[in-house]
Design an enzyme around this catalytic site. Sequence first.
Site, short mmCIF file in Angstrom:
data_model
loop_
_atom_site.label_atom_id
_atom_site.label_comp_id
_atom_site.label_asym_id
_atom_site.label_seq_id
_atom_site.Cartn_x
_atom_site.Cartn_y
_atom_site.Cartn_z
CE LYS A 179 -4.50 1.64 1.03
NZ LYS A 179 -5.05 1.21 -0.07
CB SER A 222 -12.64 9.65 -1.96
OG SER A 222 -12.65 10.21 -1.57
CG ASN A 270 0.92 7.46 -5.61
OD1 ASN A 270 0.38 8.25 -6.93
ND2 ASN A 270 -0.10 7.04 -4.91
CB CYS A 312 -2.62 9.76 -3.87
SG CYS A 312 -3.98 9.73 -3.28
N GLY A 354 -10.80 0.75 -12.47
CA GLY A 354 -12.30 -0.53 -13.03
C GLY A 354 -12.13 -0.09 -15.10
#
Length: 391
Positions: free
Chosen positions: A50, A75, A149, A152, A248
């Site tokens: 994560k 979210s 990252n 985000c 997705g």
Amino acid sequence: MPSSNDISLKTSIAGIALDCCVYNASGPRTGTAAALCKIANSASGGVLAKSATCLEQRGNPLPRTWVSPEASLNSEGLPNSGIDYYISSENIMNAMMMNTTSSDTKKQQIAKPYMISISGKTLEDNVEMIKKVLNSTSSLSQIACLELNLACPNVIGKPIIAYDFDQMETVLKTVANIPNIQKLKLGVKLPPYFDDPHFEMAASVLNKYSNVVQYVASINTIGNALVIDVEAEMPFISSNGGFAGLSGPAVKHTALANVYKMRQLLNSSIDVVGVGGIESGQDVFEFLLCGASAVQVGTCHWREGPKCFDRICAELKQLLRTKGYKSSEEVQGKLVPWNKAAAAKSRAIAKKKSIKTTKKIRQPLIDHMDMMHALLMIVVAFLLADKVFHQ
């Protein structure tokens, strides 16, 4: 034609060998060592933890996720256990432990790359976490790479760094100057881009720091999507006014375009990892054609669990076998421009498949009708015999 067992899915990203080109995205089902262990024991080629912050945080208020067959929204606000948890040597060992029925307390470790992801709230946070990883002598050798990252979209009040190219360059310049940064394999998670100038500006910054950036993961969720609860006449997501990151199947075609574009623009030394809407072997095949060296699976893993990696890899092997490939690496970057001859061949194959499908549907119906006809004849014969007997 090779058998599926002879098909190789091996690849490498940032010089790291993976036995399978499919592995998990950093997101749901990646927050604990127990969850990561389930991934490690699947067909996934690697294990990505994560996205971590400096300290543990619980994330945004619930409900903060929504999922349907076509798309998912989240979210979450980066709920995670903090960087110390994900670089703990003990936690890494637990994450990479082989499931076994043996009572042996010294369980075997799975030989797959363990990767971490960081998403600091500030540049200083990211630098602090990278330094912590580099100074963690006990676990540094257990960490294959670090994914930074910069994409985000669901941390309230925080901009997406990789959309501000000056800020993006500042971050990468600062990271490049961290002492001993070369000891760490570094990847960058990117947001989706939509305009040619943005692709070009992002690639230009990344190419400038190709001495430290060894792969990009493209794409993260598409920010500021909204899903409505019609009965309640309100958003399904409670935080951030209902706005959330879209992922997705709905984002797959945007993700394919980003992978294809980035592979064209980035230096060859920077690998591209495809992310977004992958839920089948065919999806993986499409990303490979666009130039991805590997792919990450997020939403499908969230819905289906780690068994999705076994299924997707089996489907990919079957597709490669059917098309005559011996390995997934043979497909990478082999997308050809549209042409009439290939289009005609594709239509012919589609027609042939349609005919086969129709036959498969019709034959059971014919068999069923034949059986009903036979039964009817038996009934008629029985009635006639009964009539003769009573005359």
